[in-house]
Every structure is written in structure tokens, then in C-alpha cells.
Motif scaffolding. Structure first.
Motif, PDB file in Angstrom:
ATOM      1  N   ARG A 170      -9.000   0.529  11.075  1.00 18.45           N
ATOM      2  CA  ARG A 170      -7.690   1.170  11.215  1.00 18.45           C
ATOM      3  C   ARG A 170      -6.884   0.537  12.334  1.00 18.45           C
ATOM      4  NH1 ARG A 170      -6.105   6.040   9.084  1.00 18.45           N
ATOM      5  NH2 ARG A 170      -4.146   5.367  10.019  1.00 18.45           N
ATOM      6  N   ALA A 171      -7.547   0.213  13.432  1.00 19.01           N
ATOM      7  CA  ALA A 171      -6.848  -0.420  14.555  1.00 19.01           C
ATOM      8  C   ALA A 171      -6.327  -1.796  14.141  1.00 19.01           C
ATOM      9  CB  ALA A 171      -7.786  -0.530  15.757  1.00 19.01           C
ATOM     10  N   ASP A 172      -7.131  -2.547  13.392  1.00 18.77           N
ATOM     11  CA  ASP A 172      -6.698  -3.863  12.913  1.00 18.77           C
ATOM     12  C   ASP A 172      -5.480  -3.742  12.005  1.00 18.77           C
ATOM     13  OD1 ASP A 172      -8.632  -5.219  14.297  1.00 18.77           O
ATOM     14  OD2 ASP A 172      -9.956  -5.538  12.572  1.00 18.77           O
ATOM     15  N   VAL A 173      -5.509  -2.767  11.085  1.00 18.03           N
ATOM     16  CA  VAL A 173      -4.384  -2.572  10.173  1.00 18.03           C
ATOM     17  C   VAL A 173      -3.130  -2.168  10.942  1.00 18.03           C
ATOM     18  CG1 VAL A 173      -3.513  -1.193   8.240  1.00 18.03           C
ATOM     19  CG2 VAL A 173      -5.865  -2.032   8.208  1.00 18.03           C
ATOM     20  N   SER A 174      -3.306  -1.315  11.942  1.00 13.64           N
ATOM     21  CA  SER A 174      -2.151  -0.895  12.748  1.00 13.64           C
ATOM     22  C   SER A 174      -1.519  -2.083  13.452  1.00 13.64           C
ATOM     23  CB  SER A 174      -2.586   0.164  13.775  1.00 13.64           C
ATOM     24  OG  SER A 174      -3.013   1.342  13.137  1.00 13.64           O
ATOM     25  N   ARG A 175      -2.346  -2.969  13.994  1.00 14.98           N
ATOM     26  CA  ARG A 175      -1.805  -4.168  14.634  1.00 14.98           C
ATOM     27  C   ARG A 175      -1.089  -5.059  13.620  1.00 14.98           C
ATOM     28  NH1 ARG A 175      -6.673  -3.705  17.653  1.00 14.98           N
ATOM     29  NH2 ARG A 175      -7.787  -5.049  16.172  1.00 14.98           N
ATOM     30  N   HIS A 176      -1.666  -5.161  12.433  1.00 21.35           N
ATOM     31  CA  HIS A 176      -1.062  -5.980  11.390  1.00 21.35           C
ATOM     32  C   HIS A 176       0.296  -5.404  10.984  1.00 21.35           C
ATOM     33  CE1 HIS A 176      -1.115  -9.000   8.265  1.00 21.35           C
ATOM     34  NE2 HIS A 176      -0.943  -8.090   7.328  1.00 21.35           N
ATOM     35  N   LEU A 177       0.381  -4.077  10.839  1.00 21.27           N
ATOM     36  CA  LEU A 177       1.642  -3.430  10.502  1.00 21.27           C
ATOM     37  C   LEU A 177       2.684  -3.662  11.593  1.00 21.27           C
ATOM     38  CD1 LEU A 177       0.389  -0.057   9.003  1.00 21.27           C
ATOM     39  CD2 LEU A 177       1.889  -1.674   7.837  1.00 21.27           C
ATOM     40  N   ALA A 178       2.241  -3.572  12.842  1.00 24.66           N
ATOM     41  CA  ALA A 178       3.161  -3.797  13.961  1.00 24.66           C
ATOM     42  C   ALA A 178       3.721  -5.224  13.926  1.00 24.66           C
ATOM     43  CB  ALA A 178       2.460  -3.519  15.282  1.00 24.66           C
ATOM     44  N   ASN A 179       2.878  -6.182  13.573  1.00 21.21           N
ATOM     45  CA  ASN A 179       3.329  -7.571  13.502  1.00 21.21           C
ATOM     46  C   ASN A 179       4.328  -7.788  12.368  1.00 21.21           C
ATOM     47  OD1 ASN A 179       1.734  -8.347  15.673  1.00 21.21           O
ATOM     48  ND2 ASN A 179      -0.002  -8.915  14.375  1.00 21.21           N
ATOM     49  N   LEU A 180       4.195  -6.972  11.310  1.00 23.26           N
ATOM     50  CA  LEU A 180       5.129  -7.077  10.197  1.00 23.26           C
ATOM     51  C   LEU A 180       6.510  -6.558  10.570  1.00 23.26           C
ATOM     52  CD1 LEU A 180       2.927  -5.942   7.169  1.00 23.26           C
ATOM     53  CD2 LEU A 180       3.730  -8.258   7.651  1.00 23.26           C
ATOM     54  N   GLY A 181       6.519  -5.722  11.648  1.00 23.69           N
ATOM     55  CA  GLY A 181       7.784  -5.149  12.091  1.00 23.69           C
ATOM     56  C   GLY A 181       8.204  -3.969  11.240  1.00 23.69           C
ATOM     57  N   GLU A 208       0.829  -1.204   0.000  1.00 26.92           N
ATOM     58  CA  GLU A 208       0.000   0.000   0.000  1.00 26.92           C
ATOM     59  C   GLU A 208       0.860   1.248   0.000  1.00 26.92           C
ATOM     60  OE1 GLU A 208      -2.365   1.027  -1.174  1.00 26.92           O
ATOM     61  OE2 GLU A 208      -4.123   0.864   0.119  1.00 26.92           O
ATOM     62  N   ARG A 209       0.305   2.294  -0.578  1.00 24.49           N
ATOM     63  CA  ARG A 209       0.975   3.600  -0.560  1.00 24.49           C
ATOM     64  C   ARG A 209       0.385   4.462   0.559  1.00 24.49           C
ATOM     65  NH1 ARG A 209       1.860   5.539  -6.810  1.00 24.49           N
ATOM     66  NH2 ARG A 209       2.960   3.687  -7.544  1.00 24.49           N
ATOM     67  N   THR A 210      -0.685   5.204   0.241  1.00 26.48           N
ATOM     68  CA  THR A 210      -1.247   6.132   1.208  1.00 26.48           C
ATOM     69  C   THR A 210      -2.232   5.408   2.125  1.00 26.48           C
ATOM     70  OG1 THR A 210      -1.160   7.768  -0.583  1.00 26.48           O
ATOM     71  CG2 THR A 210      -2.327   8.403   1.428  1.00 26.48           C
ATOM     72  N   PRO A 211      -2.162   5.618   3.430  1.00 23.12           N
ATOM     73  CA  PRO A 211      -1.177   6.421   4.170  1.00 23.12           C
ATOM     74  C   PRO A 211      -0.040   5.603   4.762  1.00 23.12           C
ATOM     75  CG  PRO A 211      -2.989   5.897   5.617  1.00 23.12           C
ATOM     76  CD  PRO A 211      -3.279   5.195   4.297  1.00 23.12           C
ATOM     77  N   HIS A 212       0.038   4.290   4.440  1.00 24.70           N
ATOM     78  CA  HIS A 212       0.926   3.408   5.183  1.00 24.70           C
ATOM     79  C   HIS A 212       2.324   3.296   4.600  1.00 24.70           C
ATOM     80  CE1 HIS A 212      -2.669   2.334   7.314  1.00 24.70           C
ATOM     81  NE2 HIS A 212      -3.245   1.895   6.215  1.00 24.70           N
ATOM     82  N   ASN A 213       2.464   3.499   3.288  1.00 28.45           N
ATOM     83  CA  ASN A 213       3.758   3.381   2.613  1.00 28.45           C
ATOM     84  C   ASN A 213       4.453   2.087   3.011  1.00 28.45           C
ATOM     85  OD1 ASN A 213       5.973   4.003   1.026  1.00 28.45           O
ATOM     86  ND2 ASN A 213       6.998   5.144   2.652  1.00 28.45           N
ATOM     87  N   SER A 214       3.777   0.971   2.793  1.00 27.45           N
ATOM     88  CA  SER A 214       4.341  -0.337   3.134  1.00 27.45           C
ATOM     89  C   SER A 214       4.201  -1.299   1.957  1.00 27.45           C
ATOM     90  CB  SER A 214       3.632  -0.941   4.352  1.00 27.45           C
ATOM     91  OG  SER A 214       4.047  -2.286   4.555  1.00 27.45           O
ATOM     92  N   PRO A 215       5.316  -1.747   1.389  1.00 29.50           N
ATOM     93  CA  PRO A 215       5.226  -2.743   0.318  1.00 29.50           C
ATOM     94  C   PRO A 215       4.926  -4.140   0.852  1.00 29.50           C
ATOM     95  CG  PRO A 215       7.520  -2.297   0.803  1.00 29.50           C
ATOM     96  CD  PRO A 215       6.708  -1.343   1.651  1.00 29.50           C
ATOM     97  N   HIS A 216       4.981  -4.305   2.168  1.00 32.30           N
ATOM     98  CA  HIS A 216       4.834  -5.633   2.759  1.00 32.30           C
ATOM     99  C   HIS A 216       3.409  -5.956   3.190  1.00 32.30           C
ATOM    100  CE1 HIS A 216       9.162  -5.705   2.654  1.00 32.30           C
ATOM    101  NE2 HIS A 216       9.236  -4.647   3.431  1.00 32.30           N
ATOM    102  N   LEU A 217       2.544  -4.956   3.280  1.00 31.43           N
ATOM    103  CA  LEU A 217       1.154  -5.227   3.625  1.00 31.43           C
ATOM    104  C   LEU A 217       0.536  -6.172   2.601  1.00 31.43           C
ATOM    105  CD1 LEU A 217      -0.517  -1.869   4.767  1.00 31.43           C
ATOM    106  CD2 LEU A 217      -0.519  -4.040   6.002  1.00 31.43           C
ATOM    107  N   ARG A 218      -0.286  -7.072   3.068  1.00 31.06           N
ATOM    108  CA  ARG A 218      -0.984  -7.981   2.178  1.00 31.06           C
ATOM    109  C   ARG A 218      -2.450  -8.089   2.583  1.00 31.06           C
ATOM    110  NH1 ARG A 218       2.586  -6.978  -0.538  1.00 31.06           N
ATOM    111  NH2 ARG A 218       4.035  -8.349  -1.676  1.00 31.06           N
ATOM    112  N   ALA A 219      -3.248  -8.538   1.643  1.00 26.37           N
ATOM    113  CA  ALA A 219      -4.684  -8.650   1.868  1.00 26.37           C
ATOM    114  C   ALA A 219      -4.984  -9.821   2.797  1.00 26.37           C
ATOM    115  CB  ALA A 219      -5.411  -8.835   0.539  1.00 26.37           C
ATOM    116  N   GLY A 220      -6.147  -9.736   3.425  1.00 25.55           N
ATOM    117  CA  GLY A 220      -6.562 -10.843   4.271  1.00 25.55           C
ATOM    118  C   GLY A 220      -7.930 -10.606   4.868  1.00 25.55           C
ATOM    119  N   PHE A 221      -8.630 -11.687   5.148  1.00 20.04           N
ATOM    120  CA  PHE A 221      -9.905 -11.630   5.857  1.00 20.04           C
ATOM    121  C   PHE A 221      -9.670 -11.851   7.343  1.00 20.04           C
ATOM    122  CE2 PHE A 221     -11.436 -12.907   1.604  1.00 20.04           C
ATOM    123  CZ  PHE A 221     -12.467 -12.001   1.430  1.00 20.04           C
ATOM    124  N   ASP A 222     -10.544 -11.292   8.150  1.00 16.47           N
ATOM    125  CA  ASP A 222     -10.500 -11.490   9.595  1.00 16.47           C
ATOM    126  C   ASP A 222     -11.937 -11.581  10.111  1.00 16.47           C
ATOM    127  OD1 ASP A 222      -9.458 -11.835  12.094  1.00 16.47           O
ATOM    128  OD2 ASP A 222      -8.614  -9.822  12.286  1.00 16.47           O
TER     129      ASP A 222
END
Length: 484
Positions: free
Chosen positions: A473-484, A337-351
Motif C-alpha cells: 500500500r505504501a508503494d502504491v501511494s508513492r506511485h500515485l503521488a508521482n503520477l500527480g 484501477e477503481r476501488t479504492p484508488h479511482n485512478s485511470p492512470h495507474l499502471r502495472a509494474g514490478f519493483d
């Protein structure tokens, strides 16, 4: 007289023919594949673009006598792609596309060097052109050594049409090599990337003449008299021209392969810390800012392939009325993703799936996830001072009343979907071709659509979707944190 607009999209080429009053006479399309050799890689053979061009022209020539009166051509293209030519003008390798994230390490290194943000006004995103060339120098040095010209996809089509190497400001803005305030290539940024100024195409404004259609093409296409080829535009700037977006605060949201929220600015106001893109418009002395998500309708197309359904069929199962937010959650990040996360490592997923989760629930989650991603982009734009009162909606997803009602509610902002909105960037390209060929004032051609469908936020659902977005947004933030 007539004018031709070519919209070089990721999945296909659209050719639009309009008359001297800007009314659509005819259109033609051709599709072509994208190659994903590895995770995060996205490439395309430019030969497919050229074949699509000739196929569309053949269709228009056969069906519409007005095609013989074409006097101007404009090209819109998907941005950031690296189309590499050798000294003889031959393509060296497949074009590395905008949604290719292989150069994430190179992009991070460049972004950490202050001149890049300071001069280009933007984060160096992995999908931008400059880091692709640094990656090429490291991983394909034999190809890099033979690069004589680096052309963006639209500029390559201009090259096919005119024989010259020329691009426009709006497209060049997405390379990380443009001095955005000066609207010219930056020798400093090129040098820091290991590039030379003579490897870049000549730049013109999008509505200025880039050259003249080659005599052999004009002859083969049955055209007489000079045909002017405009500078053209990146796809989002061209779409803005198609919607008549020229004034501060006017904006649009695109539900296309990627997702975009863009707003016109009357001055250069970079804000790279927000991950918002600040780019030149296709018209002189204008800029625009946009938030970009790398996958919008691509998410629905992906889910449709997995389930053996069509995207239209899946959305049709949702019914006509937007419901309260579903329990299932979808992160719409198929390729980072680009805006606002600027992370090439984010990936799609269901929860939050359960034994009772249905296909309908998952479809709704996909649509909601895309809308939440676009809301993130709108919030980032607002942080720069952009304040749209409403947005035009365009892109393939804008044909869905359900999706637009949902999006208006999630954004809490009215949407207007132009009747001619499906033409998008192709219409903007015809307008640029008309201005370049006739010398008329841009404001006389780049006008808002006359007829629109309106979508207002659904009052009883605005608050529930605000809460759902906050949870997302909270879920995505946790996911980003897990990615390191």
C-alpha cells in the motif's frame, strides 16, 4: 423442461443448460477477441456475441436432447458497456467495454457535479456507461447524433433474443444514470449527460420476464411452446444468484478477468467516498456493494504471454505450499484501477527486482499483487459497515488451490470454493430464467451450493502478509503521488 443461462463474458460466451431441478445438463463455450486500439481503449464487436450465441446453441442442440425443452432463458453480461443502436436497430460502432478508460476526463467532470453521486450512489468511474456517451458526443458527434438506444451488453443480447429493448436493474446500476434507491432511470442524470429517457431500454427486475423468445429463433433452434426471457443481470449480480447470496453479509470474491469482492446488503447504503460500488441486486428489494479491481487473472494471463508460458504452467512452478511473501513486488494495474484508488492512470509494474530474481519470483509477485489489490477492496467494503464472516470464491482463478490458500491468508478470511463455482454467472442466469418462466419464489431457486472446498488463512503467514500488504500500500501511494 430445461432452462438456458447465457454468460456474456469479456473473452467469451458460456451457455449452460440445466434441468427443472437446477442440475447442470450441458454447457458450451465460444471465445471472441477484444480490440485495444490505443492505450486505455477496449472495444468489442457485438456481432461476435451473436455468432457465439448461435454457435453455443448449435452445440447444445446437437448434444443434448433436453435442449428442445427449454422454457426460460436468462442472460448475464459484463457491465458498463455502451452498445449503441440507430433508429433501425443497427449497431452503430463497436461496444466500448467496462475496462475502457478513455472517458476519464468526462467522468471526473460528471463526478464533480453533486447530483451524480447523490442520485446514483456511486462515483462516476471512467468505465461506467454515462461518461462514454459524453466522450462520444465530443469526439464522434456524427455517431452520437444517430444514437436511438443505448444498451448494455446483456440488454443487447435480450434485444437479439426478444426483439425488444429491455434491461435489468442490476446492470443499469453501473451506468451512472440509475436512481439507485428508486430503482429506475433518473431523468435528471440523463439530462445532465445530454441524453433522453427514450434512448434507454425499459427496465425490469432481473428475475422478471423481459419478453418472449422471437418466433424465428425458437423455430431455428428447434424449440416449441413459449420461451420466456428474463430481465437477466450484470455479471456480478448473476454470480451472486449462482452462489445463493441473498442475505445481508453474505459475500463472494471473484478471481476472474477483473477482481471483485462483493457483499449483499438488505438496504440501500451508498458510500461513494470509499470508491465502493453500491448496486441493485438482480432480485427485488436487495442491493449489494462491491469493490472492483480492473485486472485480476488478466495480470497472470499477460505475464504468461510475455514469458511464452501458460497461466497454469506458471502457477504450477510455485509448488503446493504457500511461502512467505517474496521480495519482488507487482502492482496489478494494467488498465488503471477503481476501488479504492479511482485512478485511470495507474499502471502495472514490478519493483524490487534483483539479478537473482527468477520467473518463479515474478509469478509469485503477480499472484501476491492481485491478492493485495483484493485486500484493498475488502478493507474498503468493511469501511461501509459490511462484515462478511467468510467469502465464496469464484472465477477462473478459483480453480487454483495455491491462489486460494494465498488469498485466504492475505484477506485473513476463510474462503469456500463451490464445486459448481466454475459455472458462476451462467448458473445464476439459468436461475433467473427459471424464476421468470415459472413464477416460483426466488428463495426456492437461489440457494447456496451444496459442496465446497474450504481454504483457511495459514496461521504462520497471516502476520507476514499483513506486513507485506502494508508495504504494498505504501508503494502504491508513492506511485500515485508521482503520477500527480
Amino acid at each position: 423442461m430445461s432452462y438456458l443461462g447465457l454468460d456474456l463474458g469479456t473473452s467469451g460466451l458460456k451457455a449452460l443448460l440445466v434441468d427443472a431441478d437446477g442440475a447442470v445438463i450441458g454447457q458450451a463455450t465460444r471465445s471472441y477477441p477484444v480490440d485495444h486500439w490505443r492505450s486505455g481503449w477496449s472495444e468489442q464487436d457485438p456481432a461476435h456475441w451473436v455468432a457465439a450465441l448461435h454457435g453455443c446453441v448449435a452445440d447444445l442442440h446437437a448434444r443434448h436432447p433436453a435442449f428442445g425443452g427449454v422454457r426460460g432463458i436468462g442472460v448475464s453480461g459484463h457491465m458498463h458497456g455502451a452498445t449503441l443502436l440507430d433508429a433501425q436497430g443497427a449497431v452503430l460502432r463497436p461496444c466500448i467495454l467496462w475496462n475502457d478508460t478513455r472517458a476519464h476526463a468526462e467522468a471526473a467532470e460528471m463526478d464533480a457535479d453533486p447530483p451524480f453521486r447523490g442520485i446514483s450512489g456511486n462515483i462516476v468511474f471512467p468505465g461506467f456507461t454515462a461518461p462514454k456517451l459524453v466522450w462520444l458526443r465530443r469526439h464522434e458527434p456524427e455517431v452520437f447524433a444517430r444514437v436511438a438506444k443505448v444498451l448494455l451488453p446483456a440488454a443487447y443480447m435480450n434485444h437479439v433474443l426478444t426483439g425488444d429493448t429491455v434491461g435489468d436493474m442490476s446492470d443499469a446500476a453501473g451506468t451512472s444514470w440509475l436512481d439507485m434507491g428508486a430503482r429506475d432511470w433518473s431523468d435528471t442524470l440523463l439530462r445532465l449527460s445530454g441524453m433522453q429517457p427514450d434512448q434507454m431500454p425499459r427496465l425490469v427486475e432481473g428475475c422478471a420476464a423481459a419478453g418472449q423468445l422471437r418466433d424465428d429463433l425458437a423455430r431455428d433452434w428447434g424449440l416449441t411452446g413459449p420461451v420466456i426471457v428474463a430481465g437477466g443481470a450484470g455479471d456480478n449480480a448473476a454470480a451472486a444468484c449462482g452462489l445463493g447470496l441473498t442475505v445481508e453479509g453474505q459475500g463472494a470474491v471473484s478471481l476472474g478477468t477483473s477482481g471483485v469482492v462483493m457483499v449483499v446488503r438488505d438496504g440501500y447504503r451508498p458510500a461513494p467516498e470509499t470508491a465502493v460500488h453500491t448496486f441493485c441486486h438482480a432480485l427485488p428489494k436487495r442491493w449489494y456493494q462491491m469493490g472492483v479491481m480492473l485486472a485480476a487473472t488478466d495480470n497472470l494471463n499477460w505475464f504468461a504471454r510475455l514469458t511464452g508460458q501458460t497461466p497454469e504452467g506458471l502457477v504450477g512452478e510455485l509448488g503446493d505450499q504457500v511461502q512467505h511473501p517474496g521480495e519482488a513486488v507487482f502492482r496489478p494495474y494494467l488498465a488503471g484501477e477503481r476501488t479504492p484508488h479511482n485512478s485511470p492512470h495507474l499502471r502495472a509494474g514490478f519493483d524490487r527486482l534483483g539479478a537473482n530474481t527468477s520467473r518463479v519470483d515474478l509469478t509469485r509477485a503477480v499472484l501476491e499483487g492481485v491478492c493485495f489489490g483484493l485486500r484493498d477492496n475488502l478493507d474498503a467494503l468493511r469501511a461501509t459497515g459490511a462484515a462478511p464472516q467468510y467469502l465464496f470464491a469464484t472465477g477462473g482463478g478459483s480453480r487454483s488451490d495455491y491462489w486460494l490458500h494465498l488469498l485466504a491468508t492475505v484477506l485473513n478470511l476463510p474462503l469456500r470454493a463451490p464445486d459448481e463455482g466454475v459455472h458462476g454467472a451462467a448458473l445464476g442466469a439459468t436461475r433467473l430464467g427459471m424464476i421468470a418462466a415459472t413464477g416460483c419464489a426466488p428463495e426456492s431457486v437461489v440457494t447456496p451450493p451444496r459442496a465446497c472446498r474450504s481454504y483457511d488463512p495459514i496461521p504462520g503467514l497471516v502476520a507476514p502478509y499483513e506486513d507485506a500488504h502494508a508495504s504494498f500500500r505504501a508503494d502504491v501511494s508513492r506511485h500515485l503521488a508521482n503520477l500527480g
